[in-house]
Design a protein around this motif. Structure first.
Motif, mmCIF file in Angstrom:
data_model
loop_
_atom_site.group_PDB
_atom_site.id
_atom_site.type_symbol
_atom_site.label_atom_id
_atom_site.label_comp_id
_atom_site.label_asym_id
_atom_site.label_seq_id
_atom_site.Cartn_x
_atom_site.Cartn_y
_atom_site.Cartn_z
ATOM 1 N N LYS A 191 19.810 22.087 -1.165
ATOM 2 C CA LYS A 191 20.272 20.696 -1.099
ATOM 3 C C LYS A 191 19.515 19.914 -2.162
ATOM 4 C CE LYS A 191 23.125 21.391 2.237
ATOM 5 N NZ LYS A 191 24.584 21.187 2.109
ATOM 6 N N TRP A 192 20.223 19.183 -2.933
ATOM 7 C CA TRP A 192 19.701 18.436 -4.085
ATOM 8 C C TRP A 192 19.007 17.157 -3.620
ATOM 9 C CZ3 TRP A 192 18.197 18.848 -8.790
ATOM 10 C CH2 TRP A 192 18.444 17.898 -9.794
ATOM 11 N N PHE A 193 19.398 16.676 -2.451
ATOM 12 C CA PHE A 193 18.760 15.503 -1.853
ATOM 13 C C PHE A 193 18.507 15.745 -0.383
ATOM 14 C CE2 PHE A 193 20.121 12.846 -5.436
ATOM 15 C CZ PHE A 193 19.043 11.994 -5.556
ATOM 16 N N CYS A 194 17.256 15.633 0.025
ATOM 17 C CA CYS A 194 16.929 15.609 1.438
ATOM 18 C C CYS A 194 15.799 14.602 1.566
ATOM 19 C CB CYS A 194 16.500 17.002 1.910
ATOM 20 S SG CYS A 194 16.005 17.020 3.640
ATOM 21 N N SER A 195 16.174 13.382 1.889
ATOM 22 C CA SER A 195 15.157 12.328 1.968
ATOM 23 C C SER A 195 14.385 12.459 3.263
ATOM 24 C CB SER A 195 15.811 10.958 1.862
ATOM 25 O OG SER A 195 16.136 10.693 0.520
ATOM 26 N N ALA A 196 13.155 11.952 3.242
ATOM 27 C CA ALA A 196 12.279 11.987 4.412
ATOM 28 C C ALA A 196 12.191 13.400 4.997
ATOM 29 C CB ALA A 196 12.776 10.998 5.469
ATOM 30 N N PRO A 197 11.716 14.380 4.179
ATOM 31 C CA PRO A 197 11.745 15.774 4.633
ATOM 32 C C PRO A 197 10.749 16.089 5.747
ATOM 33 C CG PRO A 197 10.635 15.624 2.521
ATOM 34 C CD PRO A 197 11.182 14.265 2.812
ATOM 35 N N MET A 198 9.959 15.099 6.166
ATOM 36 C CA MET A 198 9.077 15.317 7.325
ATOM 37 C C MET A 198 9.767 14.941 8.634
ATOM 38 S SD MET A 198 6.247 16.769 6.540
ATOM 39 C CE MET A 198 7.275 17.773 5.497
ATOM 40 N N LEU A 208 0.827 -1.221 0.000
ATOM 41 C CA LEU A 208 0.000 0.000 0.000
ATOM 42 C C LEU A 208 0.855 1.262 0.000
ATOM 43 C CD1 LEU A 208 -2.835 -0.903 2.536
ATOM 44 C CD2 LEU A 208 -3.070 -0.413 0.082
ATOM 45 N N ALA A 209 1.894 1.264 0.816
ATOM 46 C CA ALA A 209 2.726 2.473 0.945
ATOM 47 C C ALA A 209 3.469 2.785 -0.347
ATOM 48 C CB ALA A 209 3.715 2.308 2.098
ATOM 49 N N ASN A 210 3.742 1.761 -1.166
ATOM 50 C CA ASN A 210 4.446 2.011 -2.423
ATOM 51 C C ASN A 210 3.494 2.288 -3.587
ATOM 52 O OD1 ASN A 210 7.583 1.613 -2.241
ATOM 53 N ND2 ASN A 210 6.640 0.204 -0.776
ATOM 54 N N GLN A 211 2.259 1.750 -3.478
ATOM 55 C CA GLN A 211 1.266 2.052 -4.524
ATOM 56 C C GLN A 211 0.729 3.475 -4.366
ATOM 57 O OE1 GLN A 211 -1.315 -1.176 -3.671
ATOM 58 N NE2 GLN A 211 -0.162 -2.608 -4.915
ATOM 59 N N ASN A 212 0.698 3.961 -3.120
ATOM 60 C CA ASN A 212 0.151 5.295 -2.838
ATOM 61 C C ASN A 212 1.297 6.205 -2.413
ATOM 62 O OD1 ASN A 212 -2.962 4.727 -2.808
ATOM 63 N ND2 ASN A 212 -1.994 3.041 -1.717
ATOM 64 N N LYS A 213 1.927 6.819 -3.406
ATOM 65 C CA LYS A 213 3.158 7.573 -3.147
ATOM 66 C C LYS A 213 2.885 8.817 -2.308
ATOM 67 C CE LYS A 213 5.270 6.313 -7.536
ATOM 68 N NZ LYS A 213 5.898 6.839 -8.752
ATOM 69 N N PRO A 214 3.906 9.293 -1.578
ATOM 70 C CA PRO A 214 3.727 10.530 -0.820
ATOM 71 C C PRO A 214 3.408 11.708 -1.742
ATOM 72 C CG PRO A 214 5.998 9.694 -0.662
ATOM 73 C CD PRO A 214 5.221 8.686 -1.420
ATOM 74 N N VAL A 215 2.613 12.628 -1.218
ATOM 75 C CA VAL A 215 2.188 13.790 -2.013
ATOM 76 C C VAL A 215 2.676 15.059 -1.314
ATOM 77 C CG1 VAL A 215 0.195 15.054 -2.926
ATOM 78 C CG2 VAL A 215 0.135 12.555 -2.785
ATOM 79 N N PHE A 216 3.295 15.944 -2.090
ATOM 80 C CA PHE A 216 3.833 17.195 -1.534
ATOM 81 C C PHE A 216 2.806 18.319 -1.678
ATOM 82 C CE2 PHE A 216 6.517 21.055 -2.718
ATOM 83 C CZ PHE A 216 6.624 21.476 -1.403
ATOM 84 N N HIS A 217 2.540 19.008 -0.565
ATOM 85 C CA HIS A 217 1.674 20.190 -0.594
ATOM 86 C C HIS A 217 2.539 21.391 -0.223
ATOM 87 C CE1 HIS A 217 -1.852 17.582 -0.794
ATOM 88 N NE2 HIS A 217 -1.317 16.875 0.191
ATOM 89 N N PRO A 239 4.072 11.609 13.941
ATOM 90 C CA PRO A 239 4.269 12.265 12.638
ATOM 91 C C PRO A 239 3.664 13.660 12.538
ATOM 92 C CG PRO A 239 2.494 10.660 12.467
ATOM 93 C CD PRO A 239 2.966 10.623 13.899
ATOM 94 N N ARG A 240 3.160 14.211 13.635
ATOM 95 C CA ARG A 240 2.501 15.514 13.539
ATOM 96 C C ARG A 240 3.481 16.594 13.080
ATOM 97 N NH1 ARG A 240 0.569 17.131 18.903
ATOM 98 N NH2 ARG A 240 2.386 15.917 19.545
ATOM 99 N N ASN A 241 2.933 17.588 12.392
ATOM 100 C CA ASN A 241 3.759 18.670 11.863
ATOM 101 C C ASN A 241 3.890 19.781 12.910
ATOM 102 O OD1 ASN A 241 5.235 20.066 9.945
ATOM 103 N ND2 ASN A 241 3.426 21.019 9.035
ATOM 104 N N LEU A 246 4.330 20.520 3.307
ATOM 105 C CA LEU A 246 3.873 19.305 3.973
ATOM 106 C C LEU A 246 3.898 18.128 2.993
ATOM 107 C CD1 LEU A 246 2.576 18.709 6.797
ATOM 108 C CD2 LEU A 246 0.392 18.698 5.592
ATOM 109 N N VAL A 247 4.432 17.007 3.451
ATOM 110 C CA VAL A 247 4.348 15.783 2.641
ATOM 111 C C VAL A 247 3.342 14.858 3.310
ATOM 112 C CG1 VAL A 247 5.591 13.826 1.666
ATOM 113 C CG2 VAL A 247 6.753 16.028 1.907
ATOM 114 N N GLU A 248 2.347 14.472 2.518
ATOM 115 C CA GLU A 248 1.280 13.618 3.049
ATOM 116 C C GLU A 248 1.572 12.173 2.654
ATOM 117 O OE1 GLU A 248 -3.575 13.298 2.525
ATOM 118 O OE2 GLU A 248 -2.405 14.617 1.232
ATOM 119 N N PHE A 249 1.562 11.286 3.649
ATOM 120 C CA PHE A 249 1.842 9.869 3.396
ATOM 121 C C PHE A 249 0.568 9.050 3.571
ATOM 122 C CE2 PHE A 249 5.888 11.623 4.799
ATOM 123 C CZ PHE A 249 6.801 11.040 3.952
#
Ligand SMILES: Cc1cc2nc3c(=O)[nH]c(=O)nc-3n(C[C@H](O)[C@H](O)[C@H](O)COP(=O)(O)OP(=O)(O)OC[C@H]3O[C@@H](n4cnc5c(N)ncnc54)[C@H](O)[C@@H]3O)c2cc1C
Length: 370
Positions: free
Chosen positions: A219-226, A64-73, A168-170, A84-87
């Motif tokens: 930064k060209w890469f920042c993984s897991a920005p939440m 499920l987590a890979n079929q429904n990719k994170p969405v950036f707002h 995971p709260r912002n 905000l990145v919604e998972f």
């Protein structure tokens, strides 16, 4: 006339059943042997429990987590910047389960011989269910040796980094019992050559270790920005230095940390990897000024240990799927698993898989005796 007889287009035969619901620890004799041999026999029941989760609910969550990719707002509907990145909830389930079972914290929170091996064993199981969530889990785990180089910051952050609570709260770290950490080194022009970084750091007051700075750059890469904070590199007059940059300032306002976009990736889809800008982002220096690379290497080295564990896990899951398939699929009137040439292929895969596992857990044992 019975119309159903014409509606039947095919009958499914000679297909393997899905390999769902297996306890990934119990079906893995090499893992059991190497965990014992490398000094983590005391953790067997704990790893066994994780094996049941990894082969069952976490495996399902992984799809499920890979079929429904994170969405950036980037903005809310009123035009305010939110970054905000919604998972998908499945991603949060993966993160929560891993953190509650101590995947980022076990050897630091409860050091004892075999603790790194036990944690590597559970990470090996988690990565077989889902690898993308391994990115923030690993970075949180790996941040500990680097954070410890700056005791005042470590005192503030480590209890929450090592907590077995996922939040995971912002919101700012002051409102959370548990936090996750990321790492932002890579810039467009440099890649592996971080000495080419152009991000600048300006002291807010006095300069030096533990002091506040404002960072300007990209930064060209920042993984897991939440994640709640990031270890990052920026230039001062004395050279490249390491900083801890939280997503929220101590007064709870958003830090000057802006996500530009998420990367479009072939794999690792559940995990958000982003490009970011710092526009005067508040951060605190970790370790000696101008010694940023040796400081952040304390973190990078531990992430690379997990690259060994994660790669071994992918090899093992590929082997499990291949062996399972061949045990159920017939070609030429015989099961594939009974065909001599296929047995050669599977034996090769099994040998390489166990070699990778052995090397990874032996490395874990070395970490236990540092
Ligand atoms: C999915 C994903 C997530 C990432 N997340 C992060 C993150 O969260 N934070 C972060 O900071 N970075 C992250 N990165 C960036 C990653 O660490 C960089 O891609 C990596 O440092 C390599 O940089 P580059 O791709 O620019 O390769 P380059 O620097 O252009 O190197 C090209 C190739 O040359 C090789 N090479 C380099 N130097 C030498 C040498 N001296 N001798 C021989 N070969 C050499 C390299 O190994 C590489 O194969 C991520 C990357 C990916 C793909």
């Amino acid at each position: 006339m019975n119309l159903h007889q014409f509606a039947e287009t095919h009958e499914v035969t000679n297909q393997p059943p899905a390999l769902d619901g297996a306890n990934l620890w119990r079906i893995d004799l090499p893992l059991q042997e190497w965990v014992r041999r490398c000094g983590a026999g005391w953790a067997e029941s704990r790893i066994d429990a994780y094996g049941a989760l990894a082969g069952g609910p976490l495996m399902a969550a992984g799809f499920l987590a890979n079929q429904n990719k994170p969405v950036f707002h980037s903005h809310d509907r009123y035009g305010h910047r939110i970054d905000l990145v919604e998972f998908h909830p499945a991603y949060h389930e993966l993160m929560r389960t891993a953190i509650e079972h101590g995947l980022p914290s076990l050897p630091w929170a409860h050091p004892q011989p075999g603790a790194h091996v036990a944690r590597a064993g559970m990470t090996y199981l988690h990565s077989q269910a889902e690898a993308g969530s391994g990115c923030p889990l690993t970075m949180t785990f790996a941040s500990v040796p680097a954070l410890r180089l700056q005791p005042d910051l470590a005192e503030q952050w480590l209890p929450k980094v090592l907590a077995t609570e996922y939040d995971p709260r912002n919101v700012g770290m002051a409102h959370k019992a548990g936090v996750t950490l990321g790492m932002a080194m890579t810039e467009k022009q440099g890649g592996t050559d971080v000495r080419a970084n152009t991000t600048r750091a300006f002291a807010v007051g006095s300069p030096g270790p533990g002091q506040a700075y404002e960072l300007v750059g990209h930064k060209w890469f920042c993984s897991a920005p939440m994640c709640d904070a990031f270890l990052t590199l920026a230039q001062t007059d004395k050279g490249l230095s390491c900083f801890l940059l939280p997503r929220h300032r101590p007064d709870d306002t958003r830090n000057e940390f802006y996500i530009q976009r998420l990367k479009d990736k072939l794999g690792n889809c559940s995990n958000a990897s982003s490009e970011v800008e710092f526009r005067g982002a508040l951060a605190w220096m970790i370790g000696e000024e101008g010694r940023g690379v040796p400081t952040i290497i304390e973190m990078v080295a531990m992430t690379r240990f997990d690259c060994m564990v994660g790669s071994s896990a992918l090899m093992r899951q590929a082997l499990s799927q291949a062996a399972h398939h061949c045990a159920h699929r017939q070609v030429g009137g015989r099961l594939l698993a009974d065909q001599p040439l296929m047995q050669n292929v599977l034996a090769d895969l099994a040998l390489e898989s166990e070699a990778a596992l052995a090397l990874s857990l032996r490395m874990g044992q070395a970490l236990d005796h540092l």
